[in-house]
Design an enzyme around this catalytic site. Structure first.
Site, PDB file in Angstrom:
ATOM      1  N   CYS A 131       0.809  -1.227   0.000  1.00 51.06           N
ATOM      2  CA  CYS A 131       0.000   0.000   0.000  1.00 51.06           C
ATOM      3  C   CYS A 131       0.841   1.275   0.000  1.00 51.06           C
ATOM      4  CB  CYS A 131      -0.993  -0.011   1.170  1.00 51.06           C
ATOM      5  SG  CYS A 131      -0.249   0.097   2.819  1.00 51.06           S
ATOM      6  N   HIS A 174      -5.742   1.948  -4.416  1.00 53.28           N
ATOM      7  CA  HIS A 174      -4.847   1.407  -3.389  1.00 53.28           C
ATOM      8  C   HIS A 174      -4.459  -0.029  -3.712  1.00 53.28           C
ATOM      9  CE1 HIS A 174      -7.934  -0.878  -0.672  1.00 53.28           C
ATOM     10  NE2 HIS A 174      -8.394  -0.818  -1.895  1.00 53.28           N
ATOM     11  N   HIS A 230      -2.699   1.301   6.990  1.00 49.86           N
ATOM     12  CA  HIS A 230      -3.014   1.228   5.560  1.00 49.86           C
ATOM     13  C   HIS A 230      -3.136   2.646   4.997  1.00 49.86           C
ATOM     14  CE1 HIS A 230      -4.312  -0.773   1.909  1.00 49.86           C
ATOM     15  NE2 HIS A 230      -5.324   0.056   1.803  1.00 49.86           N
TER      16      HIS A 230
END
Length: 360
Positions: A274, A334, A322
């Site tokens: 990520c 993402h 994240h």
């Protein structure tokens, strides 16, 4: 609940419990016992109910979340190791240069000592009395005085350089110790990542094809519910920010990676995690940013959710584990987790911690 499903949930819980024990401080890193393989696609056992699959979905979510936290720790350790290695290389160069300087200064000091020896070492008064031409003696005395001052300066510089060398050596030794400790931390994070992912994959491997498809639909439904609730707050009515030229470049880079696989620790070009995706996107836009989602949250300027614009980074979960890039119209791009690819989804599909703005 059918007997086959009881075995499935028991197997899943066994894996989760094993990983929880492994993550506890002071616990030996032994691999969890493998769960027995599950045969059939619903004919040999009763298909799982949606409630049972929802329980498994939540278990997988926890496992992949812990893997994401460990991935951030690994990436941070990797980045720090590069910095520490560069510092050690710099210190080594200083030590080499310092040793060369010491050799040169010792040569100068030795030459001065030999010149003094050749003059006989007589005191100035005696040299004046023995001189046939006092004027020449006085001129020579001035040169001798200048030479003595230069020698004193050389010796003082030699002392300082030797002291610097000692400090460089101490700093390099400390740097090696930190690098070794950081290497151990990185190895520990790597082991945890692999165990968490292996545990999640083991849970998923117990599901029949039809159950995996239903599980995927449950994941999509959960994300959709969160997104709908987020949009229901009227947040899009307040978001009017337009992307900057750099923000557009970052968004273009990130969306060009759609379909590429998630891989922990990866920064492209073929796979990403990520924060690898977001950091490389902004590097491509000409603005380097921290490597990990936690450091992006800690170091980059924060803006209100209602003020965000395309290119801003949305940080998710209370532990900043994240990160995704906002691309406008309530959507993000993402790299979700292992087993998934870079994708576009709703910005409100996960719990938002806050928004940061590179290049602010």
């Amino acid at each position: 609940m059918g007997s086959g499903k009881r075995g499935l949930l028991a197997a899943a819980l066994t894996v989760v419990c094993a990983v929880t024990v492994l993550a506890a401080p002071g616990t030996a890193l032994a691999a969890p016992d493998p769960t027995p393989p599950r045969s059939g696609s619903g004919t040999a056992s009763t298909p799982a109910t949606n409630e049972e699959l929802e329980s498994i979905r939540l278990q997988l979510e926890d496992l992949y979340h812990d893997a994401a936290v460990a991935t951030d720790a690994y990436n941070a350790a990797e980045e720090l190791a590069e910095e520490q290695s560069a510092q050690i290389v710099g210190l080594a160069k200083r030590i080499v240069d310092g040793r060369e300087k010491v050799a040169d200064l010792k040569a100068l000091a030795g030459a001065a000592a030999r010149a003094q020896y050749r003059s006989g070492g007589l005191p100035p008064e005696a040299q004046l009395m023995l001189s046939d031409t006092p004027r020449e003696f006085l001129d020579g005395s001035e040169r001798i005085l200048q030479g003595q001052r230069a020698t004193d300066h050389t010796l003082a510089e030699l002392t300082r350089t030797q002291q610097d060398l000692e400090q460089y050596a101490k700093d390099a030794s400390t740097g090696w110790e930190k690098l070794e400790a950081n290497r151990k931390a990185k190895d520990a994070a790597k082991k945890k990542i692999k165990k968490q992912i292996a545990a999640a994959e083991r849970v998923e491997s117990q599901l029949a094809k039809e159950e995996k498809e239903r599980l995927a639909r449950l994941e999509q439904q959960a994300a959709s519910r969160s997104q709908t609730a987020w949009l229901g707050t009227g947040i899009l009515d307040d978001i009017e920010g337009r992307a900057t030229a750099q923000g557009k470049k970052a968004v273009a880079y990130a969306t060009d990676q759609l379909g590429k696989a998630y891989e922990w620790g990866a920064e492209g070009p073929s796979t990403f995690d990520c924060s690898g995706l977001t950091s490389q996107a902004w590097a491509a836009a000409g603005t380097p940013i921290p490597r990990t989602s936690q450091e992006q949250w800690r170091q980059l300027p924060r803006v209100g959710v209602e003020d965000m614009r395309p290119g801003d980074l949305i940080i998710y979960n209370s532990d900043a584990s994240h990160v995704a890039m906002y691309i406008g119209d309530g959507s993000i791009v993402h790299a979700p987790r292992p087993g998934r690819t870079v994708t576009i989804t709703g910005a409100g599909s996960m719990p938002i911690l806050g928004v940061v703005r590179p290049g602010a």
